[in-house]
Design an enzyme around this catalytic site. Structure first.
Site, PDB file in Angstrom:
ATOM      1  N   GLU A 183       0.808  -1.222   0.000  1.00  0.00           N
ATOM      2  CA  GLU A 183       0.000   0.000   0.000  1.00  0.00           C
ATOM      3  C   GLU A 183       0.843   1.275   0.000  1.00  0.00           C
ATOM      4  O   GLU A 183       0.452   2.304   0.560  1.00  0.00           O
ATOM      5  CB  GLU A 183      -0.990  -0.019   1.172  1.00  0.00           C
ATOM      6  CG  GLU A 183      -1.988  -1.162   1.039  1.00  0.00           C
ATOM      7  CD  GLU A 183      -2.969  -1.261   2.174  1.00  0.00           C
ATOM      8  OE1 GLU A 183      -2.826  -0.509   3.158  1.00  0.00           O
ATOM      9  OE2 GLU A 183      -3.886  -2.102   2.101  1.00  0.00           O
ATOM     10  N   GLU A 263      -5.261  -8.106  -1.985  1.00  0.00           N
ATOM     11  CA  GLU A 263      -5.765  -8.005  -0.609  1.00  0.00           C
ATOM     12  C   GLU A 263      -7.197  -7.525  -0.656  1.00  0.00           C
ATOM     13  O   GLU A 263      -7.500  -6.493  -1.271  1.00  0.00           O
ATOM     14  CB  GLU A 263      -4.935  -7.057   0.256  1.00  0.00           C
ATOM     15  CG  GLU A 263      -5.472  -6.973   1.689  1.00  0.00           C
ATOM     16  CD  GLU A 263      -4.704  -6.006   2.577  1.00  0.00           C
ATOM     17  OE1 GLU A 263      -3.464  -6.115   2.600  1.00  0.00           O
ATOM     18  OE2 GLU A 263      -5.340  -5.153   3.216  1.00  0.00           O
TER      19      GLU A 263
END
Length: 678
Positions: A183, A263
């Site tokens: 991320e 994810e």
């Protein structure tokens, strides 16, 4: 004609004719004549984000083995195809920190942390499971003098390459995939350099998934760069995004790369979470051509009141009792994973994958040899399948419906299907992954009646089951009194009940009468996943503790030592908010013979401070007794403060131990009890 009705009005499953007219059946064709669709890469789960599976390590052997069976044993529980783990970095990465394999450029250790153990346990149960490693952060040295990990792509990529090599050399674990940076923004030069260094070290079969970032960057920016840069395209196996919400983009599809929801989920593990997960697994391919989906988190095995508690696919957060809970998302997973394998092929859209006319979706997969075939159907409603990011999902409707499955091509040879069925949000108890009697295909057709919030798997495979171990022990609160001398841990192990939030706390040999101790090992600031402060802290116990006593033997003297140590009570704010933690913090500075009582970890406010007499050279014992608004601190059993005006908030929280700065410090003979009489 065989008709099967699934209805929320029934608590048992019955084979019967439609109550209403069966004349309006929507037809859905399953046909491999046009060829097959994309290769299925598998369904997986993540152990990462800061020790999210750590409490599992401390379970009694029997219960621990049972839990691992529910996660990894084929044809028993979730039967994951992929295990994605954090490449630890000593940095706070959501719920804690995971130890790095390289604290300096010249130091390597492939026994630290518990992910090695978890990968081995997964492989023990399923040798075919794929392993995927991803950094959430990096040790400070990787960023060099600038703190930017991309300034020296060779240095950063070799940090990851050595982890992959260490997995093979020290544990005989083959790492199938690696990512870039969880991320955080990718760098194309780094991606290409990582590929070059993997290849140069004989790791050509370890594939790169890029870039584990938000969909806007991956589906748009990264895909444009892949289409323009042949070297980048050659370096990347698949494009992975987080929380794809089942969609990709035209440019992503145009790359020809496997597209992964690398994810997703991150949702409470109740029936709605199971609905979210079932819908995501099907519609990822239907809407976005996604061929792998990976859930965070694999298991809720971290303390209550840490971030995203309950967002694992099942629960195991009481190693002291042995209690665990196999939640419905595990069985929503099984509807796909027990009846497919990585390497199977989806049927094409319109010929075995698509949306149902009255809501819901279906996908079909065929084995490489064409002998086995599985269909998964879901009819999840909007309210019954809300994920953690509902604001990104447009409202949709689902209604009961009649459908006819029509089989063509080589699929005309199918004579019957084995069936597994789930009914969520029903009146009374839900029906979860129930095996039904086989059904017969007549004239290449099968008529079904579908209710809402249902999952149905039809498969030619004759395996698959709802595995079941004996009921686990009952739930119990954290046991008091609690004592820990660290003697039963192996060297380099993280004591499982101490949830490190900043820094890394590991067992080491101190020698002398103290034997093994817990030592804070991080010496410098990391390249973080989230904000940190220059201190070390590990929490333990129960977030509801109000009146509590804690003591520990501490050693903070020597080269590379931290500037003081502390014990604390009523500690609030964990995870990425740890830097602003509040509580009752007793800081002890043996090198200066001083102390501080502070209401915050950062010590911007000091309630009281002063000199301490009778400080030993080496080991000292410190204690903190907190009851009501009064805190009493002692050093070597001698009172150094009694403070009777503690802040009203927080009035409860965890116990903690830690260091005043990053650097070495030892803890031994930790004791936690109810308050002592003063």
């Amino acid at each position: 004609m065989f008709n099967f009705r699934f209805s929320m009005l029934f608590t048992s499953i019955l084979s019967l004719f439609c109550f209403k007219s069966c004349s309006s059946f929507e037809l859905y064709t399953f046909d491999d004549t046009p060829g097959v669709g994309r290769v299925f890469d598998g369904i997986g789960a993540i152990s990462g984000g800061g020790a999210t599976s750590k409490l599992l390590v401390g379970y009694p052997e029997q219960q621990r083995s049972e839990i691992l069976d529910y996660l990894f044993k084929p044809n028993f529980g979730a039967s994951f195809h992929i295990l994605k783990v954090e490449i630890g970095s000593d940095t706070q990465s959501t719920d804690g920190t995971e130890s790095t394999h390289m604290r300096t450029p010249d130091e390597e250790n492939y026994d630290r942390g518990y992910e090695w153990w978890l990968m081995l346990e997964a492989k023990k149960r399923n040798p075919d499971i794929k392993i995927y490693g991803l950094p959430w952060g990096f040790p400070g040295w990787v960023g060099g003098s600038t703190g930017n990990i991309y300034d020296d792509p060779d240095r950063t990529s070799m940090y990851v390459v050595k982890w992959v090599m260490g997995a093979k050399v020290h544990h005989n674990i083959t790492v199938d995939y690696v990512g870039i940076w969880n991320e955080r923004m990718y760098n194309t030069t780094y991606i290409k350099t990582l590929r070059e260094n993997l290849d140069a070290n004989g790791l050509q079969n370890t594939k790169i998934i890029a870039a584990d970032y938000a969909s806007a960057f991956s589906w748009v920016t990264l895909t444009a760069e892949i289409l323009e840069d042949p070297q980048l395209a050659a370096a990347i196996y698949g494009i992975g995004v987080h929380h794809a919400e089942t969609f990709s983009s035209k440019s992503a599809i145009a790359t020809g790369k496997p597209l992964w929801d690398s994810e997703d989920y991150s949702t409470p593990n109740n029936q709605t979470g199971a609905g979210c997960w079932a819908r995501t697994l099907n519609q990822g391919y239907v809407n976005g051509n996604l061929t792998a989906t990976i859930a965070w988190a694999m298991i809720t095995s971290w303390y209550f009141d840490l971030p995203y508690f309950g967002h694992g696919l099942m629960n195991a957060f009481e190693p002291w009792s042995g209690h665990y809970e196999v939640s419905s998302p595990i069985w929503a997973t099984a509807h796909t994973t027990q009846f497919t394998r990585a390497g199977w092929r989806y049927l094409k859209h319109g010929s075995g994958a698509g949306k149902l006319a009255r809501g819901g979706s279906y996908v079909a997969l065929v084995s490489p040899d064409g002998k086995d075939f599985t269909i998964i159907i879901e009819t999840m409603t909007y309210n019954g399948s809300m994920c953690f990011h509902p604001d990104l999902i447009k409202w949709f409707s689902v209604a009961p419906q009649n459908i006819t499955l029509v089989f063509d091509g080589s699929l005309t040879s199918i004579t019957h299907f084995n069936r597994f069925f789930t009914q969520l949000h029903a009146a009374g108890e839900p029906t979860i992954f129930k095996q039904l009697s086989p059904i017969t295909v007549e004239n290449n057709r099968l008529n079904l009646y579908l209710g809402v919030n249902q999952i149905l798997t039809l498969t030619t495979l004759d395996h698959g089951r709802k595995g079941q171990h004996p009921p686990p022990p009952p739930s119990k609160p954290f046991p008091l009194p609690y004592t820990q001398d660290f003697e039963r841990y192996r060297i380099d192990e993280e004591p499982y009940l101490f949830a490190q939030q900043i820094g890394s706390f590991e067992v080491h040999r101190a020698g002398g009468s103290h034997g093994q101790v817990m030592r804070q090992m991080t010496e410098r600031m990391t390249i973080p996943f989230c904000n940190q402060t220059a201190a070390g802290i590990a929490i333990i116990g129960n977030t509801n503790w109000t009146h509590i006593y804690v003591e520990a033997d501490v050693y903070d003297d020597g080269m590379d030592a931290s500037k003081g140590v502390f014990i604390a009570a009523r500690v609030s704010k964990r995870g990425c908010k740890t830097s602003s933690s509040q509580g009752v913090f007793f800081f002890f500075y043996p090198q200066d013979n001083t102390y501080q009582l502070a209401p915050t970890l950062d010590r911007k406010i000091i309630l009281q401070g002063g000199d301490v007499e009778g400080v030993n050279k080496g080991w000292n014992n410190i204690s903190l007794n907190v009851e009501g608004t009064t805190a009493v601190g002692k050093v070597n059993n001698k009172t150094v403060f009694t403070y009777s005006d503690l802040p009203a908030e927080p009035d409860q929280g965890f116990v903690a131990v830690g260091t005043g700065s990053l650097g070495y410090a030892d803890f031994d003979n930790v004791k936690i009890t109810r308050p002592l009489e003063t």
